[in-house]
Design a protein around this motif. Structure first.
Motif, PDB file in Angstrom:
ATOM      1  N   LEU A   4      41.873 -19.184  44.050  1.00 11.44           N
ATOM      2  CA  LEU A   4      42.163 -18.968  45.557  1.00 11.44           C
ATOM      3  C   LEU A   4      40.968 -18.111  46.200  1.00 11.44           C
ATOM      4  CD1 LEU A   4      45.519 -17.077  44.909  1.00 11.44           C
ATOM      5  CD2 LEU A   4      45.127 -19.464  45.975  1.00 11.44           C
ATOM      6  N   ALA A   5      40.149 -17.321  45.428  1.00 11.22           N
ATOM      7  CA  ALA A   5      38.992 -16.783  45.951  1.00 11.22           C
ATOM      8  C   ALA A   5      37.781 -16.479  44.835  1.00 11.22           C
ATOM      9  CB  ALA A   5      39.230 -15.530  46.621  1.00 11.22           C
ATOM     10  N   PRO A   6      36.703 -17.182  44.851  1.00  8.27           N
ATOM     11  CA  PRO A   6      35.701 -17.053  43.889  1.00  8.27           C
ATOM     12  C   PRO A   6      35.303 -15.338  43.851  1.00  8.27           C
ATOM     13  CG  PRO A   6      34.882 -17.682  45.757  1.00  8.27           C
ATOM     14  CD  PRO A   6      35.999 -17.493  46.275  1.00  8.27           C
ATOM     15  N   ALA A   7      34.720 -15.103  42.509  1.00 13.71           N
ATOM     16  CA  ALA A   7      34.160 -13.959  42.529  1.00 13.71           C
ATOM     17  C   ALA A   7      33.087 -13.753  43.279  1.00 13.71           C
ATOM     18  CB  ALA A   7      33.726 -13.686  41.075  1.00 13.71           C
ATOM     19  N   ARG A   8      32.793 -12.214  43.718  1.00 10.84           N
ATOM     20  CA  ARG A   8      31.849 -11.819  44.567  1.00 10.84           C
ATOM     21  C   ARG A   8      30.898 -10.750  43.847  1.00 10.84           C
ATOM     22  NH1 ARG A   8      33.058 -14.933  49.200  1.00 10.84           N
ATOM     23  NH2 ARG A   8      30.777 -14.208  50.059  1.00 10.84           N
ATOM     24  N   MET A   9      29.732 -10.568  44.144  1.00 10.93           N
ATOM     25  CA  MET A   9      28.822  -9.425  43.518  1.00 10.93           C
ATOM     26  C   MET A   9      27.943  -8.992  44.849  1.00 10.93           C
ATOM     27  SD  MET A   9      26.946  -9.555  40.087  1.00 10.93           S
ATOM     28  CE  MET A   9      28.002 -10.618  39.127  1.00 10.93           C
ATOM     29  N   THR A  10      27.523  -7.617  44.753  1.00  9.41           N
ATOM     30  CA  THR A  10      26.510  -6.918  45.428  1.00  9.41           C
ATOM     31  C   THR A  10      25.982  -6.181  44.721  1.00  9.41           C
ATOM     32  OG1 THR A  10      27.759  -6.920  47.801  1.00  9.41           O
ATOM     33  CG2 THR A  10      26.254  -5.549  47.493  1.00  9.41           C
ATOM     34  N   VAL A  11      24.575  -6.417  44.680  1.00 11.42           N
ATOM     35  CA  VAL A  11      23.760  -5.674  43.498  1.00 11.42           C
ATOM     36  C   VAL A  11      22.408  -4.933  44.167  1.00 11.42           C
ATOM     37  CG1 VAL A  11      22.595  -5.773  41.200  1.00 11.42           C
ATOM     38  CG2 VAL A  11      24.576  -7.560  41.916  1.00 11.42           C
TER      39      VAL A  11
END
Ligand code: MG
Length: 260
Positions: free
Chosen positions: A197-204
């Motif tokens: 439904l929604a991909p993983a997301r990342m802020t680093v």
């Protein structure tokens, strides 16, 4: 206002009028049809968290996975006791013993960890230069690699979501200096049938510098070919044993995220 300034009003009064500014005059200017400002005020209490006493220190609601005392939050890949070492209050990677897994599993989370690379000879380059990694949910690798003066592919250096997103910049520190990752991870969403439904997301942030800005992950990390999502639930934090020695970690904590 003009009359007051012409008469040289006392500085305190001028200051008060200046502070009032647009707000002070708003009541007279606002058409009665506009909604009251109180209607858009949210008074639902916000949970109080005590921040850590120093930058990078765990806030009061964090789950501390390593604070220099013991490895009780960790296990080997096969579920056995951890084979990495506690050394002078630091977590020392022991090559060829396998990855280190957190016992607990997580979904959306804020993650902090610190790491330090050893000095290695100049002829050791590229992906052999103090390679490790943080696999979030055991699947999505944020690369850990000595990339001071990087000699490898950009989407494989420190700060990269491995083979998916090169870092925006390279704020790597030299070996023997402690470095830090601060991560906001949003887990992928799947429906009951396992469809994405929604991909993983990342802020680093690497050493306090933004290197990944809410990037969309293409799927679990793969070395060859293209990643493909498969439905999964929460997973552990996994530190990678890539066979390189002398890599140290400290101050690892996580804050599972949920709606307010
Ligand atoms: Mg790696």
């Amino acid at each position: 206002m003009q009359a007051l300034t012409a008469r040289r009003a006392p500085p305190a009064l001028l200051m008060a009028l200046a502070l009032l500014g647009p707000c002070g005059s708003r009541a007279a200017d606002t058409p009665a049809a506009l909604p009251a400002p109180e209607l858009t005020e949210d008074w639902t209490p916000v949970r109080v968290v005590t921040p850590g006493p120093t930058p990078g220190a765990a806030p009061s609601d964090a789950i501390v996975l390593f604070d220099g005392q013991d490895l009780s939050a960790w296990q080997s890949a096969n579920g056995g006791p951890p084979l990495w070492k506690l050394d002078q209050g630091e977590l020392l990677l022991v090559p060829k013993t396998g990855d280190l897994h957190s016992k607990a599993v997580f979904g959306d989370a804020q993650i902090h960890l610190e790491f330090r690379f050893p000095e290695v000879p100049a002829h050791i380059t590229g992906q052999q230069r103090s390679n490790s990694g943080l696999f979030i949910q055991g699947l999505y690798e944020l690369q850990i690699l000595d990339s001071y003066g990087s000699s490898t592919y950009s989407n494989g250096q420190l700060g990269a979501v491995y083979k998916q997103h090169a870092p925006l910049v390279n704020p790597a520190r030299p070996p023997l200096q402690w470095q830090s990752y601060d991560i906001v991870f949003t887990a992928p969403r799947f429906d009951a049938a396992g469809k994405l439904l929604a991909p993983a997301r990342m802020t680093v942030l690497l050493n306090g510098v933004l290197v990944q800005n809410n990037v969309e992950l293409k799927g679990p990390t793969v070395y060859r070919g293209q990643p493909v999502y498969a439905a999964h639930g929460p997973g552990p934090l996994v530190l990678q044993d890539h066979g390189n020695e002398g890599i140290r970690f400290r101050n690892i904590w996580i804050r599972p995220l949920s709606a307010r």
